[in-house]
Design a protein around this motif. Structure first.
Motif, PDB file in Angstrom:
ATOM      1  N   LYS A   1       7.209  30.811  53.949  1.00 26.22           N
ATOM      2  CA  LYS A   1       6.768  31.521  52.695  1.00 26.22           C
ATOM      3  C   LYS A   1       5.396  31.476  52.272  1.00 26.22           C
ATOM      4  O   LYS A   1       4.873  32.496  51.823  1.00 26.22           O
TER       5      LYS A   1
ATOM      6  N   HIS B   1      14.133  21.922  57.817  1.00 28.19           N
ATOM      7  CA  HIS B   1      14.190  23.340  57.922  1.00 28.19           C
ATOM      8  C   HIS B   1      13.484  23.616  56.236  1.00 28.19           C
ATOM      9  O   HIS B   1      13.002  24.641  56.337  1.00 28.19           O
TER      10      HIS B   1
ATOM     11  N   ARG C   1      10.386  29.080  63.556  1.00 27.85           N
ATOM     12  CA  ARG C   1      11.565  28.729  63.657  1.00 27.85           C
ATOM     13  C   ARG C   1      11.646  27.199  64.555  1.00 27.85           C
ATOM     14  O   ARG C   1      11.108  27.138  65.339  1.00 27.85           O
TER      15      ARG C   1
ATOM     16  N   LYS D   1      20.443  31.323  49.956  1.00 29.63           N
ATOM     17  CA  LYS D   1      19.321  31.036  50.766  1.00 29.63           C
ATOM     18  C   LYS D   1      19.002  32.245  51.410  1.00 29.63           C
ATOM     19  O   LYS D   1      18.037  32.680  51.534  1.00 29.63           O
ATOM     20  N   GLU D   2      20.063  32.811  52.102  1.00 28.15           N
ATOM     21  CA  GLU D   2      20.211  33.801  53.152  1.00 28.15           C
ATOM     22  C   GLU D   2      19.326  35.074  52.311  1.00 28.15           C
ATOM     23  O   GLU D   2      18.497  35.841  52.820  1.00 28.15           O
TER      24      GLU D   2
ATOM     25  N   ASN E   1      10.790  26.343  55.910  1.00 30.24           N
ATOM     26  CA  ASN E   1      10.910  27.438  54.918  1.00 30.24           C
ATOM     27  C   ASN E   1       9.905  27.467  54.067  1.00 30.24           C
ATOM     28  O   ASN E   1       9.449  28.698  53.961  1.00 30.24           O
TER      29      ASN E   1
ATOM     30  N   ARG F   1      11.257  34.614  59.585  1.00 36.55           N
ATOM     31  CA  ARG F   1      11.271  33.541  59.987  1.00 36.55           C
ATOM     32  C   ARG F   1      10.085  33.417  61.074  1.00 36.55           C
ATOM     33  O   ARG F   1      10.499  33.386  62.283  1.00 36.55           O
TER      34      ARG F   1
ATOM     35  N   GLU G   1      21.704  39.793  57.492  1.00 38.69           N
ATOM     36  CA  GLU G   1      21.785  38.635  56.574  1.00 38.69           C
ATOM     37  C   GLU G   1      23.082  37.916  56.694  1.00 38.69           C
ATOM     38  O   GLU G   1      23.370  36.744  56.835  1.00 38.69           O
TER      39      GLU G   1
ATOM     40  N   GLN H   1      15.596  34.997  51.991  1.00 43.83           N
ATOM     41  CA  GLN H   1      14.957  34.616  53.078  1.00 43.83           C
ATOM     42  C   GLN H   1      13.742  35.369  53.597  1.00 43.83           C
ATOM     43  O   GLN H   1      13.909  36.639  53.366  1.00 43.83           O
TER      44      GLN H   1
END
Ligand code: KIV
Ligand code: ZN
Length: 523
Positions: free
Chosen positions: A499, A491, A392, A382-383, A495, A389, A353, A386
């Protein structure tokens, strides 16, 4: 007079999370719980273990992660609920089972369909049942403020005799008024004297905008625990806002002779983390954590503040952790300096991270003249939350203008496979979002889209929020950061998609959505 200690019982992850638009995934809940621990709340209500498999897992994980706070799970007054709650919290350093049963005539007749005597029996029996598992038992008399006082006093005496160590008298529908609430607690302490031997708790909703005022009135009447949420999120008009109660006591200790153990300098960070996770912003004039809470616009005020801050400032921005334009690092800063700054901001990232956040910091520092703490916090927060991913973004090309239909070409990676799609749309954002939908191959509706910036200035980091809704009604929010607002928006959408996939894999769906899905399948 001796200063009393008031316990802060935080229910952001339970009462707060159950309000529309505020749902969080496992990673987000853990990060929020860690921040609540850093802020030194006394009790974290981590969820309602029986409500879904996702809730159970998050309560259990938080119970096993948090060391310095009591961790509670909510349970209805039933053996099944209590078993599940105990299963979830038993790994905590200090577990608590929080059971509730309504005591008002309205709730008993129309919701529970039970006679008062049966409610009494059930409250006592289930408290005794929970107390066999755990010495730390909270009983909440739901809708207490609209209950018959004599009956309520009987229930209170009964549950204390059965093992309740905290008794909570909620203003479930935000109906009570401050003077009335004060009188209510004073009278209950007389009518049910055993209350004075346990922790008395207040839990106020904000339907009349009085949640905080009522909580403070309850403290004056001898309550030693208040239940509240960060930013005041919660059912309907929300719960009493933690930061307002805490700073009310901090600023007016002279009046209340009471204090909390909260690290007030963590307040702004907690508020921003929650906003970042849920996408639910606070209004600019919100007390303590609103954008304008410490802004002095009027010339006469500015003049006064320059002479002496106390003229128009009853608490300092620093006391709540607001350190506005704190210039920290630049493009020549190395990983060590970045790591140290991240740690001093209170985040603990693992190596992967940290690596990811550092890469993003470097590319931001290349584009932006000055990098502030707030930029770093946005990247790091945010990281920290996270999810994997799964999709991407590789690249995008958008052709747009006021005389042509916008076209977006997006290239993304999915499980090491590159997928490219083209789409048209009403403007560049719409075209890009439609291209993502094609790549993901799912029917998704755009619920909300907001664009803001992390700091001021022309080169500020753009901060996009996207909420998508699946065909079965589940809503997922995503955030994206970039100095290019179209990239930030893409992004954010990606994201939200990641999720959604994470929630589906981890079983984080609420029972309501699962029921809807099952109904659809059986049709
Ligand atoms: O508002 C309420 O009454 C509650 C209880 C379950 C504590 O949230
Ligand atoms: Zn509530």
């Amino acid at each position: 007079m001796e200063t009393r200690k008031i316990k802060i019982f935080d229910t952001t992850l339970r009462d707060g999370e159950q309000s529309p638009g505020c749902s969080m995934n496992l990673k987000e809940k853990i990060e929020m719980a860690k921040q609540l621990e850093r802020m030194r709340v006394d009790v974290i209500e981590a969820g309602f273990a029986i409500s879904s498999q996702g809730d159970f897992v998050s309560v259990k994980t938080i119970a096993e992660t948090v060391k310095d706070c009591t961790v509670a799970s909510l349970a209805r007054a039933s053996e099944k609920d209590i078993d599940r709650a105990w299963e979830a919290v038993k790994g905590a350093a200090d577990p608590r089972i929080h059971l509730f049963l309504a005591t008002s005539p309205l709730h008993m007749e129309y919701k529970l369909h039970m006679a008062p005597d049966d409610v009494y029996e059930m409250a006592v029996a289930m408290t005794a049942y929970a107390a066999k598992y755990c010495p730390n038992i909270e009983f909440s008399a739901e809708d207490a403020t609209r209950s018959n006082w004599k009956f309520l006093a009987k229930v209170i005496e009964g549950v204390i005799a059965a093992g309740a160590t905290t008794v909570n008298l909620p203003d479930t529908v935000g109906y009570t008024l401050p003077d009335e609430h004060y009188a209510f607690f004073m009278r209950m302490r007389e009518m049910a004297p055993s209350l004075n031997d346990v922790t008395i708790s207040s839990h106020c909703h904000n339907d009349l905008g009085l949640g905080v005022a009522n909580s403070l009135a309850a403290i004056r009447a001898g309550v030693s625990q208040v239940e509240c949420t960060v930013n005041g999120i919660g059912e309907r008009a929300g719960n009493a806002a933690m930061e307002e109660i805490v700073m009310g006591l901090y600023t007016r200790k002279d009046y209340y002779q009471a204090e909390t153990g909260i690290a007030t300098s963590e307040i702004v960070r907690s508020s921003s983390l929650l906003t970042r996770i849920t996408g639910v912003k606070v209004q600019p004039n919100k007390a303590i954590v609103g954008e304008n809470a410490f802004a002095h616009e009027a010339g006469i005020h500015q003049h006064g503040v320059m002479q002496n801050r106390a003229t128009y400032e009853i608490m300092t921005p620093e006391s709540v952790g607001l350190n506005k334009n704190n210039l920290v690092l630049g493009k020549h800063s190395g990983k060590h300096a970045f790591k140290a700054r991240v740690a001093s901001l209170g985040y603990s990232l693992d190596d992967a991270e940290l690596e990811m956040a550092f890469e993003k910091f470097k590319s931001l520092a290349d584009k932006k003249k000055t990098v502030y703490d707030r930029d770093i916090e946005a990247l790091v927060a945010k990281e920290a939350v996270q999810v994997p991913r799964i999709y991407r973004l590789n690249s995008f090309v958008i052709n747009s203008g006021n005389t042509i239909t916008s076209t977006a070409v997006l290239k993304m990676t999915h499980n090491d496979r590159t997928i490219e799609k083209v789409s048209r749309g009403e403007g560049p954002i719409d075209a890009a979002f439609k291209a993502i939908e094609k790549i993901v191959g799912r029917e998704l509706a755009l619920e909300d889209y907001q664009l803001g910036s992390v700091t001021e200035g022309e080169d500020a980091l753009g901060d996009a929020l996207v909420k998508i809704k699946t065909a079965d009604g589940a809503v997922f929010s995503g955030r994206g950061l970039s100095t290019d607002v179209i990239e930030a928006s893409i992004h954010a959408y990606v994201n939200a998609v990641n999720k959604m996939i994470y929630a589906e894999k981890e079983g984080m769906y609420s029972d309501a959505v699962l029921e809807k899905r099952a109904a659809k399948r059986s049709r």
